[in-house]
Every structure is written in C-alpha cells, then in structure tokens.
Design a protein around this motif. Structure first.
Motif: not given
Length: 302
Positions: A233-249, A254-260
């Motif tokens: 939501h914040l950076f727009f063109d990252y992390n499109y996946g629903q459950y897993f990060t597989l397809w983003d990778r 894929y973007r590692h969460p900034s909150a982490l």
C-alpha cells in the motif's frame, strides 16, 4: 454453495418467502436466493470479522500516521458496502453454475479419487493456485492503463485498517476474487472444504490489512503477512502476493517489510512524536485524523 442454499431454503425461503408454485430447483428462484444469500453473507463476514479485527487486533496507534485519512474507517466501510452488491452479480453467476452441477465439487470424501489425502492435497493446491492467479491479476491491475480505472481506489488507504480489506472497485474486487470461484470448476473439491476455505479467504484478506506486523521469524520470507501488504500500500509496486511471497520472488517484486527493519509506520510515528511533529489532532477518538501527509513524510505516489 448449494449446501448454503439448501439450508436457506429449508429454514427461510420455502416456509416464509416463496409461494408453493415456485419450486426450489427453479432457475429464477435460485438466482434470486443466491443474490440474497451472497450479499447477506458477504456483509456479515466483512462487517463481523472486520469489527473483531478492528477492535481486538488492529493497533489504533496507526491512526496517528500522517497518511491515515480523515474519517478513513467510515470511508472504507462505505466504499466496501457500496461495492459488494455489484461484485455479487458476476459472483452469483458462478455460484449458480455450481448449484446447477457444472463444477467439480463433491459431497462425500468417498467421491474423492484420493480419499482423505485428497482433501488435504486439494486444500494445499487451492492456496497455491489462487495465490498464483491473484499475484498476476493484482499485477495486471497495476498496469498504467488499468490502474487508475479499477485499482487506485484501494490504494487510497496507505495505512489500511481491517475495513480496507474489501474496499475495492467492483471490477477489482471481482477479478481478485475470481480464482476462488474458478478453482472448483477445474479441480475436485469437497463442498464443506470449499465453504471453509471461503471463510478462511475472508479472514486472511482482513488479516493482511489489520496492522499486526508480527510474523514468526522462520516464516518472514515465506508468508505474505500484514507487514508485507502494508508495504504494498505504501510503495505500490511490491508484494502483490496473497498468502505467500513465492511469486513476488519469482517476479522480482518482493520487498522485505519495512516494519520488520525498523522503518515501518510505527517507527515513523515514534520519530514524529519525538520531534514534536504530531499535533493534538492526530489521534481523535472517532478516528478523524490527518487529511493529508505532512511535509517531508512521503510514500510513492501513483
């Protein structure tokens, strides 16, 4: 969906609504009943699960964030409740096809080619199939020729609450929900499991908007949780996946969460508080907070 329709017919529609001249298996009656059941069920799941998440899981401190909009919670609910009836129209067409027997849904475990192991495998394949489809549909909705027409309304909520989970343009909402309804036309699936997965999908959709960024350490790079989706939501063109990060990778998104990494919404709120840049109106009890981002606090603009 015929299980739900049968229960609704037995306890409500047949004794109290339809005349005896309307048979339960009549096409028009089934379509009308499915419209009622689908809209009522969607509203109950959205408002009920959303409220539980909002009051017991969502961190209300996020309302202090500069990108949290004025009256945002009410606006999310209003947008979702306006869109859900429109989304239900094509959805009911698919439910109607299920009820008429065109899907591969089955009633008994014995009907599964693999028995009980087949139930487990169908659950796993459902998750991976829908995750793959939603990734590409979601990414398609971010195409510059499509985004402003259908998907941009969902990105109004830079810091989403659980009620943003269903706050989609109707076309956007139907397209991203379509894989769930297509799966049983392509693969065998137990009817009860299908209903359970349908509820799970709604819970998960709310959970990735609930602002609870905690993810078990070992699963951080595997599960697409709220922290991952907030960055979308914040950076727009990252992390499109629903459950897993597989397809983003695989897709390079894929973007590692900034909150982490100590750079998320909570960290910004603490920083602004320490600098005295959050005024007294930043956390009103009714959720009416910032109308726009403060100077110097930005996220990618679409």
């Amino acid at each position: 969906m015929d299980l739900v329709l049968n229960v609704a017919d037995y306890y409500f529609f047949t004794p109290y609504v339809y005349p005896a001249s309307w048979p339960e298996d009549g096409a028009l009656r089934q379509i009308i009943s499915l419209l009622v059941v689908t809209n009522l069920g969607a509203a109950v799941l959205y408002l009920g699960l959303g409220a539980i998440s909002y009051y017991f899981i969502f961190d209300h401190n996020l309302m202090k964030h500069p990108h949290f909009l004025e009256n945002q919670v009410w606006r999310e609910i209003k947008y979702a409740m306006t869109s859900l009836p429109w989304i239900s129209i094509p959805t009911v067409a698919l439910f109607f096809a299920e009820v008429r027997g065109y899907s591969k849904l089955y009633d008994n475990v014995a009907d599964s080619p693999l028995g009980w192991p087949g139930l487990f495998l169908s659950m796993i394949s459902f998750l991976f199939f829908t995750d793959m489809c939603i990734y590409w549909i979601h990414r398609f909705l971010h195409h510059k020729l499509i985004y402003k027409l259908f998907h941009k309304p969902h990105h109004i909520w830079k810091i989403p609450t659980p009620f943003a989970s269903h706050a989609f343009h109707p076309v956007d909402g139907f397209l991203q929900g379509m894989p769930y309804h297509i799966y049983p036309f392509l693969f065998p699936l137990h009817k009860v499991l299908y209903l359970a997965l349908y509820v799970f999908v709604n819970i998960w959709t709310i959970s990735i908007h609930d602002g609870d960024y905690r993810v078990p350490g070992a699963l951080t790079t595997v599960i697409n949780g709220s922290a991952h989706h907030t960055d979308h939501h914040l950076f727009f063109d990252y992390n499109y996946g629903q459950y897993f990060t597989l397809w983003d990778r695989l897709g390079g998104s894929y973007r590692h969460p900034s909150a982490l990494m100590g750079k998320g919404p909570h960290d910004l709120i603490r920083k602004l508080q320490a600098e005295g840049k959050l005024g007294n109106d930043e956390a009103k009890p009714n959720g009416q907070v910032n109308g726009r981002a403060q100077r110097g606090v930005t996220c990618k603009e679409e």
